[in-house]
Design an enzyme around this catalytic site. Structure first.
Site, PDB file in Angstrom:
ATOM      1  N   GLU A 182       0.836  -1.202   0.000  1.00 38.27           N
ATOM      2  CA  GLU A 182       0.000   0.000   0.000  1.00 38.27           C
ATOM      3  C   GLU A 182       0.873   1.254   0.000  1.00 38.27           C
ATOM      4  O   GLU A 182       0.891   2.035   0.946  1.00 38.27           O
ATOM      5  CB  GLU A 182      -0.971  -0.063   1.180  1.00 38.27           C
ATOM      6  CG  GLU A 182      -1.921  -1.255   1.054  1.00 38.27           C
ATOM      7  CD  GLU A 182      -2.757  -1.542   2.294  1.00 38.27           C
ATOM      8  OE1 GLU A 182      -2.707  -0.749   3.259  1.00 38.27           O
ATOM      9  OE2 GLU A 182      -3.467  -2.570   2.303  1.00 38.27           O
ATOM     10  N   ASN A 254      -1.761  -6.504  10.567  1.00 31.18           N
ATOM     11  CA  ASN A 254      -3.036  -5.943  11.010  1.00 31.18           C
ATOM     12  C   ASN A 254      -4.062  -7.026  11.339  1.00 31.18           C
ATOM     13  O   ASN A 254      -5.255  -6.760  11.383  1.00 31.18           O
ATOM     14  CB  ASN A 254      -3.603  -4.983   9.969  1.00 31.18           C
ATOM     15  CG  ASN A 254      -4.575  -3.996  10.587  1.00 31.18           C
ATOM     16  OD1 ASN A 254      -4.363  -3.516  11.705  1.00 31.18           O
ATOM     17  ND2 ASN A 254      -5.653  -3.680   9.879  1.00 31.18           N
ATOM     18  N   SER A 310      -4.790   1.395   1.909  1.00 33.71           N
ATOM     19  CA  SER A 310      -5.413   1.545   0.597  1.00 33.71           C
ATOM     20  C   SER A 310      -5.836   0.150   0.157  1.00 33.71           C
ATOM     21  O   SER A 310      -5.292  -0.844   0.635  1.00 33.71           O
ATOM     22  CB  SER A 310      -4.432   2.164  -0.413  1.00 33.71           C
ATOM     23  OG  SER A 310      -3.421   1.244  -0.797  1.00 33.71           O
ATOM     24  N   TYR A 311      -6.872   0.040  -0.706  1.00 32.92           N
ATOM     25  CA  TYR A 311      -7.576   1.099  -1.377  1.00 32.92           C
ATOM     26  C   TYR A 311      -9.068   0.957  -1.118  1.00 32.92           C
ATOM     27  O   TYR A 311      -9.517  -0.047  -0.589  1.00 32.92           O
ATOM     28  CB  TYR A 311      -7.309   1.066  -2.899  1.00 32.92           C
ATOM     29  CG  TYR A 311      -7.692  -0.254  -3.571  1.00 32.92           C
ATOM     30  CD1 TYR A 311      -8.933  -0.401  -4.189  1.00 32.92           C
ATOM     31  CD2 TYR A 311      -6.830  -1.340  -3.564  1.00 32.92           C
ATOM     32  CE1 TYR A 311      -9.283  -1.594  -4.799  1.00 32.92           C
ATOM     33  CE2 TYR A 311      -7.180  -2.534  -4.162  1.00 32.92           C
ATOM     34  CZ  TYR A 311      -8.414  -2.662  -4.777  1.00 32.92           C
ATOM     35  OH  TYR A 311      -8.775  -3.851  -5.358  1.00 32.92           O
ATOM     36  N   GLU A 385      -9.040   3.870   4.116  1.00 30.78           N
ATOM     37  CA  GLU A 385      -8.613   3.235   2.866  1.00 30.78           C
ATOM     38  C   GLU A 385      -8.525   4.363   1.845  1.00 30.78           C
ATOM     39  O   GLU A 385      -9.550   4.932   1.447  1.00 30.78           O
ATOM     40  CB  GLU A 385      -9.615   2.168   2.412  1.00 30.78           C
ATOM     41  CG  GLU A 385      -9.754   0.986   3.356  1.00 30.78           C
ATOM     42  CD  GLU A 385      -8.636  -0.027   3.230  1.00 30.78           C
ATOM     43  OE1 GLU A 385      -7.861   0.062   2.249  1.00 30.78           O
ATOM     44  OE2 GLU A 385      -8.538  -0.914   4.104  1.00 30.78           O
TER      45      GLU A 385
END
Length: 422
Positions: A182, A254, A310-311, A385
């Site tokens: 990302e 995460n 993202s996204y 995001e």
């Protein structure tokens, strides 16, 4: 990193460097298939039968399936989705990656300005940039080596303060690049840091924010994974920590935070992109970040935590682990999310959706937002995001960096002004 430098120096004291990934995505396509009640199960079967990677997996009807299709599977895939709606995100993913990874190599010592945000950059250049940026504002910032990754890389941070000096106010913490691919999050968090430093005492709103909060920016939470995307596989997501007795390395950082760690929003399979790890909080980088957040909280608490991803163009609040539970601060989280999205949209017209993580994107276990809110008792815990909604996905062209930074700054300033007002 394998790179080829051009012979001509550019006006901004940079040279162009093309970074070539050993994993060749030439001829790969990324195709979006919207799902509905009558096709979601079939789309899931196609992904499984053809063993396809996804950028977005359709867990339920109404969700888009963003599917990576190798050249050898294109004919079979197109036959299987015949009659379904589809959208071509990348006609040739290899070409898109080649265009994106034409880096402008940073000249150490060069005074940081807007030119930095015209290109993506190597991990080491990010370190040099952050050190040089801090060097311009020595009396109200510090560059911090926040700890080491599993492979020994620095996890960099910028600490920014205003009146009262450092560690004198409640903290704001921004995280970027916990997921390696990302890249836009690295650049946008640095854009926020650059703006907060360079516009202090020039812009009244930014001056007020910096005077009211102790601000910590961690642009590269996952440096090993980030470096790996630049040298080996542009689409790598996890960290690079080996998994004993498994052929696939890496944890999804995460999904590794030690709160609501097990559930449908993470995987026990080491080869999955959402592998939660062998134990809660066993990721090397997660241990570092938890230690840093606890230390920061020990001064005057943490007023807000934002984890930038993202996204999808989303700005979301707790919880990730449950689609029915709501924190007592839910109304305040929703209010601030709307303020962020409205101010962001006013800059370039970019629409963002808001809502709780589980209801807005998907269920997530062991995530940073829930951990920060419930374990560290952060007052406000949010996640974004960033661009786009899928036209380019993770491989976002460099010309999107500056507008992404501009609009994200506007949303962040409006949101933090609202926090100051109470």
């Amino acid at each position: 990193m394998r790179s080829v430098l051009s012979l001509a120096l550019l006006a901004a004291n940079v040279v162009t460097a093309a970074v070539v990934s050993p994993f060749d995505y030439s001829g790969y396509k990324v195709i979006r298939v919207p799902t509905q009640k009558d096709n979601v199960k079939e789309v899931q079967r196609i992904i499984t039968d053809l063993n396809l990677d996804t950028w977005k997996y359709p867990k339920s009807e109404g969700q888009n399936a963003d599917i990576v299709v190798p050249p050898s599977q294109i004919t079979s895939f197109m036959e299987r989705i015949s009659g379904m709606s589809m959208e071509m995100m990348h006609e040739d993913l290899g070409m898109s990656i080649s265009n994106e990874t034409s880096f402008e190599a940073y000249s150490a010592g060069y005074a940081p300005d807007i030119n930095w945000f015209k290109s993506y950059h190597s991990y080491q250049d990010h370190i040099s940039y952050l050190q040089d940026l801090q060097g311009l504002f020595r009396t109200r910032s510090e560059y911090v080596d926040a700890g080491k990754s599993h492979e020994g890389r620095t996890i960099p941070a910028l600490h920014i303060w205003g009146s009262g000096g450092k560690n004198s106010k409640p903290a704001i913490i921004f995280h970027g690049t916990i997921h390696a691919r990302e890249w836009i999050t690295t650049m946008v968090t640095e854009y926020l840091a650059w703006s907060l430093l360079s516009q202090y005492n020039k812009n009244a709103d930014i001056t007020s924010i910096v005077d009211n909060f102790d601000i910590w920016v961690f642009p590269i939470v996952n440096p090993d994974g980030f470096a790996f995307t630049q040298t080996s596989n542009r689409l790598w997501r996890k960290n690079r920590q080996p998994n004993p007795n498994a052929r696939c390395p890496g944890r999804d950082l995460n999904r590794n935070y030690p709160y609501q760690w097990v559930g449908p929003g993470s995987s026990s399979n080491p080869c999955s992109d959402t592998y939660r790890g062998a134990q809660p909080g066993d990721g090397t980088e997660i241990k570092v970040h938890i230690a840093n957040m606890k230390r920061i909280a020990s001064y005057h608490g943490i007023a807000m935590f934002v984890d930038w991803h993202s996204y999808g163009q989303l700005f979301m609040s707790p919880y990730g682990y449950s689609c029915t539970a709501r924190p007592p601060t839910d109304a305040r989280h929703q209010e601030l999310s709307r303020i962020f999205a409205q101010a962001l949209r006013a800059v370039h017209g970019t629409p963002y959706r808001t809502g709780p993580i589980c209801n807005t994107i998907y269920q997530v276990n062991g995530d940073s937002v829930d951990y920060a809110l419930e374990v560290l008792k952060v007052k406000l815990s949010l996640t974004a995001e960033l661009r786009d909604t899928g036209a380019r996905g993770f491989v976002l062209p460099a010309d999107q960096i500056v507008p992404s930074g501009e609009e994200t700054l506007a949303g962040t300033v409006a949101m933090l002004k609202a926090v100051i007002r109470g």
